[in-house]
Write an enzyme that holds these catalytic residues in place. Structure first.
Site, PDB file in Angstrom:
ATOM      1  N   ARG B  26       0.821  -1.220   0.000  1.00 25.03           N
ATOM      2  CA  ARG B  26       0.000   0.000   0.000  1.00 25.03           C
ATOM      3  C   ARG B  26       0.855   1.270   0.000  1.00 25.03           C
ATOM      4  O   ARG B  26       0.591   2.178  -0.789  1.00 25.03           O
ATOM      5  CB  ARG B  26      -0.988  -0.026   1.166  1.00 25.03           C
ATOM      6  N   ASN B  44      -6.594  -2.630   1.588  1.00 22.88           N
ATOM      7  CA  ASN B  44      -6.385  -4.079   1.707  1.00 22.88           C
ATOM      8  C   ASN B  44      -7.738  -4.718   1.914  1.00 22.88           C
ATOM      9  O   ASN B  44      -8.481  -4.289   2.789  1.00 22.88           O
ATOM     10  CB  ASN B  44      -5.582  -4.392   2.981  1.00 22.88           C
TER      11      ASN B  44
END
Ligand code: FE
Ligand code: MG
Ligand code: ZN
Ligand code: ZN
Lengths: 329, 780
Positions: B26, B44
């Site tokens: 990320r 996520n």
């Protein structure tokens, strides 16, 4: 021995070979059934058939087995063995001498067990249709205690007592049958167990469960009890006595003595605080003189038998699936 | 709000599956989006990572390109889809919170050794993590060993007990930081700490002091139990012979080799010869134990008792910051063996370790970060130019193996395979992914059975799987099979060697006609014969046929015989000569008169003497005939002795053998081989030459059968293929004949691979029953 016709021959067989060993008023009646003087008593009833090669083995024979087997089954309910029936299936060609020996030892075994053989039957089968001699016995015992002895009465915290060393009977029979030779005497432990058990009850030990360690040996008996009673047992390998000749024989044959049959051994589940007293009682009888505690009932929820070795490793015992099959890959 | 942006830009939704969580994915997306001047968000979720990005079309393309090309080193993308979405008013790029409600399918990463950045910080005196043994980041550190649930978030790990301090929180929340959402992030202020205890669990020292005293204890020859990543290890100075022998005595492990922990590759190279591939394995973040050939000089640092009669050493480099700190102060190899009681899984909680290892270790170097499940050290060996995993646990589990596309793959439900009983692993399949548990051990052991049940529950929990079917070995006495029967009376049975065969094909993504050579110690054959020298043919569809096997011989004493290779030798000789074998030199020398009498009765009366066709047992028998092993104390010892002897010879000689045909099945007869091997012995041919010739002959036997089978693709599986000499000579010979030979790599050739094979076999059989599908022939 010739083929039986139910006539003269059978009559002679009974008169000459069987009655002399079982002298009691009921068998003497010679009726088809025996009338027994049992009143107001809780009775237990058990039957077992005995098929064994060889008929005679070090430490015993099929006759003793047939008496003690049923006597012990009755004793495992905490009952006093009282009356036995006996059915003989003789193979044509069996020598009268062999029959005489077996009957004589049955008679002695019955006397030693304090049971009366009250009824019986004899059949002769064609040659090749039996292994010489099969015996079936059934027995009635009377219950003189108020306990509920059985797997369902086992409680967490109970200690597990064993009445002596294991593996003798199975190995003695196998050694004799297969003409194997091992160092040291290998004798069957075949013996009646009712006396020490009645003594435990007399001493007011709250016996929760009793089990003789016959076919399948100690391991199978424990697994069955754990499953039936939904309990978890811990057993210490080092506390299970096995004599040198049995160990040697098992090693040679690759057998696990925990699964070898016994004919004069039992396990008893008793409350922990009574275990010492129970051992003291058992110590008074030669057949249970080497009794000891081998483990305990744990709190665990999974019904299983855990065998701990001296290192603390824990092996789970299972029933045998057929022979002892290799797993190692 | 700049409405202009919204009008000229496009918005894309990108869904990524694979290993993309807990690897710094990320923050990487965040930085990339910033560089490309895109707005949007990243998230996520249980499938992997979801991204929405908005901006200039060219920049979006650029973003997508770099997403694949520059992804974090640990990330693996298995699927990526893009969809167009209507643009929305938005100016910045955000990292959104995970969404825990949908069924998770994202994968948990294995535990990884410290990365260079973290190591640098740990050894920099001005860093706030100077000498902190729980340093980690998104590029390294514990993962599977601390994960309790998915999604992989701190609250779902054993790090839940350690609230982040202010400095750590800033790192954790900063998308630019290496520790952005590094779930095990910690520092000396807020994280786990070391503690040293004595054998009774009484505290002796904490933190740096604990480390120092542990180091001194090792220097003084004491045994220290160290809480490592996946469980406890027993450490002792490898150069101190007395200390090593004391560990052997206390562990009651007389001969089985111990693994070694080295400070760095340079010191390993002093003691062992290390190929480039082996060097890569040693330094890989998985940090397995690598089996290496020891050099003569090794004796200076490594006592003979570490690996008696063994030319190899099992070596690993530090797999955790704690190992780095400890060994940096010692600068010598340490024995680092599993902290378990013989036959049990590795101890992994403080109380359990002190209870079980209290009689073995003098001191316990503990910490307060819990381990979620036991993970042994993995073992790898280079064979035939490739790494072969021999024990798959820490560093590898629970990465999935991806199956080839099968027609039933998505319609059929999940499967649970329970593996074999020894070296057990279980596996759950979902779609094409097969999640294989870590190495568990012998299921007759109580602790192992608990770990097995936990591992199955874990997998099912992580992937919210409710397996539609259970697959087990056909062996009626296997604990795993009984367990399967209890769970599902309709469980499917897979024959042991068929499962070996399919495990090897599964990891190569192969589906089609093939020959499997499955050689191992014991596998249940429905005919009551103990199998283990099998040649199987698959038609790529429904039929797997046993086309050949080794000639059978009796195993006097069944499983008990396995501890005494001389019994297998007796079985070989009896199979060939009958009663006359008892007049021969070998039996006269190896057995007493009483033993011979009983042995003869056992053979004659077939008393606990099952027939076997096992290559593993043939190895044992030959080991005894060569005088290399009379009684073994650990599994594989005799076979290893034959391999090591063969390594010392370069002879190309081989012995004769015969192939007999009856019905549809052939028998490979080793009788001429054994006769020639014995004759060679009488003529004074050396043991290494005979051992080598034995290996050469086995390779030729395989080759001869392969030629008769005529299948191009050949798969080698079964524990016998842990033997490097045999594997390499067989593979070479088969390739010379034009075959394509495939060995194990990802899962072990031993029974550790059975669970994967059980699943693949069930899938292939289900697929074969689905009509109108061409068997695809693909292999990587
Ligand atoms: Fe196998
Ligand atoms: Mg009975
Ligand atoms: Zn790092
Ligand atoms: Zn902190």
């Amino acid at each position: 021995l010739g083929h039986g016709s139910g006539g003269e021959l059978t009559q002679r067989l009974l008169r000459d070979y069987i009655y002399p060993h079982f002298d009691n008023p009921w068998i003497a009646q010679g009726h088809d059934s025996a009338t027994l003087p049992l009143t107001n008593e809780q009775l237990v009833f058990s039957t077992d058939s005995f098929v064994i090669t060889p008929l005679f083995f070090p430490g015993g024979d099929i006759g003793e087995l047939a008496i003690y087997g049923t006597v012990n089954d009755l004793a495992m309910s905490g009952a006093r063995p009282r009356y036995l029936s006996c059915s003989l299936i003789l193979e044509e060609g069996l020598s009268m001498q062999t029959l005489a020996r077996v009957m004589s030892s049955m008679g002695k075994a019955a006397a030693a067990s304090g049971v009366q053989l009250v009824t019986g039957d004899t059949k002769v089968v064609e040659k090749g249709k039996g292994d010489g001699l099969y015996i079936n016995t059934a027995g009635i015992g009377s219950v003189e205690h108020g306990l509920s002895i059985g797997a369902h009465s086992i409680l967490p915290g109970d200690l597990i007592l064993i009445s002596g060393d294991i593996g003798r009977h199975g190995m003695a029979v196998m050694a004799k049958r297969e003409s194997l030779e091992f160092e040291g005497p290998l004798l069957s432990d075949c013996a009646p167990l009712h006396e020490p058990i009645l003594a435990l009850l007399d001493a007011e030990i709250s016996v929760h469960c009793l089990r003789d360690l016959t076919r399948g040996g100690l391991a199978t008996a424990l697994v069955e009890l754990a499953e039936t009673g939904s309990q978890q047992f811990y057993v210490r390998e080092d506390d299970i006595a096995i004599c040198e000749p049995v160990l040697g024989a098992c090693e040679m044959l690759g057998l696990d003595p925990l699964y070898v049959a016994n004919e004069g051994r039992f396990v008893a589940f008793v409350p922990a605080q009574q275990a010492e007293r129970a051992l003291a009682v058992l110590a008074q009888f030669s057949v249970t003189a080497n009794s000891r505690v081998i483990g305990a009932v744990a709190d665990g929820r999974t019904p299983q038998v855990i065998l701990q070795n001296s290192l603390g490793c824990e092996r789970l015992l299972d029933r045998l699936a057929g022979e002892q099959l290799p797993r190692i890959c | 709000m700049n409405s202009n942006t919204a009008m000229t830009s496009e918005r894309w939704h990108i869904a990524i599956g694979g290993l993309v969580q807990g690897v710094g994915f990320r923050p990487f997306v965040y930085r990339l989006a910033k560089t490309c001047n895109l707005s949007g968000w990243v998230l996520n979720d249980s499938h992997g990572v979801q991204i929405e990005v908005q901006g200039d079309r060219q920049q979006l393309r650029n973003f997508l390109h770099k997403l694949r090309k520059d992804k974090p080193p640990l990330a693996r993308i298995s699927s990526l889809t893009t969809e167009s979405r209507p643009p929305c008013p938005e100016t910045n790029f955000r990292i959104l919170n995970s969404d825990g409600d949908t069924p998770p399918s994202a994968t948990i990463l294995p535990d990884l050794a410290p990365c260079p950045d973290c190591l640098r910080e740990m050894f920099a005196p001005d860093n706030r993590r100077f000498r902190y043994p729980f340093t980690s980041c998104t590029q390294c550190g514990p993962r599977f060993s601390i994960a309790e649930r998915l999604p992989y978030d701190r609250a779902n790990t054993t790090m839940r007990d350690f609230p982040l301090c202010e400095s750590c929180r800033i790192e954790y929340e900063d998308p630019q930081n290496r520790r952005f959402h590094a779930e095990p992030n910690a520092c000396p202020t807020c994280g786990p700490q070391l503690q040293l205890c004595d054998a009774n669990g009484r505290g002796v020292a904490v933190r740096e002091d604990a480390l120092k005293q542990a180091r001194q204890a090792i220097e003084a020859g004491q045994i220290v139990a160290l809480k490592s990543i996946g469980g406890f290890q027993l450490l002792v100075d490898a150069s101190n012979s007395d200390a090593v022998l004391r560990l052997r005595a206390r562990k009651r492990r007389p001969l089985k080799p111990f693994a070694l922990l080295y400070p760095d590759v340079e010191s390993v190279e002093q003691d062992c010869s290390v190929s480039d591939l082996e060097k890569g394995l040693l330094e890989a973040q998985e940090r397995p134990i690598v089996l290496l050939a020891a050099r003569g000089q090794a004796r200076r640092h490594v006592a003979a008792a570490v690996a008696p009669d063994n030319p190899n050493l099992g070596v690993m480099l530090p797999s955790s910051p704690l190992h780095h700190l400890l060994i940096a102060g010692l600068q010598r190899p340490l024995v680092a063996t599993s902290g378990n009681l013989s036959g049990e899984p590795i101890c992994y909680d403080n109380g359990g370790a002190i209870e079980r290892l209290g009689a073995i270790a003098d001191l316990f170097l503990l910490h307060d970060r819990s381990i979620a499940r036991p993970l042994d050290d993995s073992v790898v060996r280079e064979m035939d130019g490739s790494p072969v995993v021999l024990r798959r646990a820490r560093g590898y589990a629970p990465l999935p193996v991806e199956l080839p596309v099968l027609p039933d793959t998505f319609s059929a439900g999940d499967l649970l395979a329970v593996g074999a009983d020894l070296k057990n692993t279980a596996a759950i399949s979902r779609g094409r992914a097969v999640y294989v548990t870590q190495h568990i051990g012998d299921l007759q052991n109580r602790v192992a059975r608990e770990v097995f049940e936990q591992a199955v529950d874990d997998l099912a929990g992580f992937y919210r799987s409710e397996p539609a079917a259970v697959i087990a070995d056909l062996h009626p006495a296997y604990v795993s099979s009984r367990w399967a029967r209890q769970r599902d009376p309709q469980y499917l049975g897979a024959q042991h060697h068929v499962a070996h065969f399919f495990s090897c094909m599964a990891e190569h993504g192969y589906r089609g006609r093939a020959l499997g050579i499955c050689w191992d110690g014991t596998g249940w054959g429905a005919d009551g014969i103990v199998r283990g020298g099998e040649f199987l043919c698959w038609d790529g569809r429904e039929q797997v046929q046993r086309i050949a096997g080794l000639r059978t011989f009796p195993l006097p004493g069944g499983e008990g015989a396995i501890r005494e290779p001389r019994r297998q030798a007796a079985g070989l000789l009896y199979a060939v000569m009958g009663e006359r074998a008892f007049a021969g030199k070998f039996l006269l020398e190896q057995f007493s008169a009483g033993e011979r009498h009983n042995l003869a009765r056992m053979f004659e009366r077939k008393i606990n003497s099952p027939l076997c066709s096992s290559a593993g047992r043939l190895f044992d028998g030959v080991a005894a005939l060569l005088g290399l092993a009379n009684a073994v104390t650990f599994e594989g010892q005799a076979a290893m002795a034959v391999e090591f002897a063969a390594q010392q010879s370069a002879t190309t000689r081989s012995y004769p053998f015969a192939i007999n045909q009856h019905d549809s099945c052939r028998t490979l007869d080793w009788e001429p081989l054994v006769a020639a091997l014995l004759q060679d012995g009488e003529q004074g041919v050396s043991v290494p030459d005979r051992a080598r010739a034995f290996h050469n002959t086995l390779a030729q036997m395989m080759c001869a059968m392969a030629v008769r089978a005529g299948e191009e693709n050949i798969f080698l599986s079964g524990g016998v293929f842990q033997n490097r000499v045999l594997t390499e000579s067989a593979a070479t010979l088969l390739r010379q004949e034009g075959f394509r030979v495939h060995c194990h790599c990802v899962v072990p050739p031993n029974d550790g691979g059975i669970a994967l094979g059980q699943i693949y076999y069930a899938r292939c059989m289900a697929a074969a029953r689905t009509p109108a599908e061409e068997g695809s022939r693909q292999c990587v």
